[in-house]
Design a protein around this motif. Structure first.
Motif: not given
Length: 94
Positions: A54-56, A60-61, A91-92
């Motif tokens: 969850w932290v890293k 890329e999301v 919009y990304t």
């Protein structure tokens, strides 16, 4: 020294019964182990795999949003005209 038909049926029935009993025992035990692991690892607490992911994340999301702008709202409200929309976006966001 072969086994005749009756012997084969008995051996098959014994093996089938053994596998049925084994499955009946292992299904609840396996379910319990899975639930225990989920409760232990799916919690977002420091030190768990879920927290690390969850932290890293490894990848890329991105989130994409499209907004549709109604060009003729008065005509639609008054005359029940056909809606004319204009697409805005995407919009990304990362």
């Amino acid at each position: 020294m072969g086994c005749d038909r009756n012997c084969g049926l008995i051996v098959g029935a014994v093996i089938g019964a053994f596998l049925a009993v084994l499955g009946g025992i292992l299904m609840p035990v396996g379910d319990m182990l899975i639930q225990k692991t989920i409760k232990k690892e799916a919690v977002l607490e420091e030190g768990t795999i879920a927290f690390k992911n969850w932290v890293k994340t490894d990848t890329e999301v991105y989130r994409q949003f499209w907004i549709f702008d109604v060009q003729n709202p008065e005509e639609v409200a008054v005359n029940s005209s056909r809606i004319k929309v204009k697409q805005r976006g995407p919009y990304t966001y990362r």
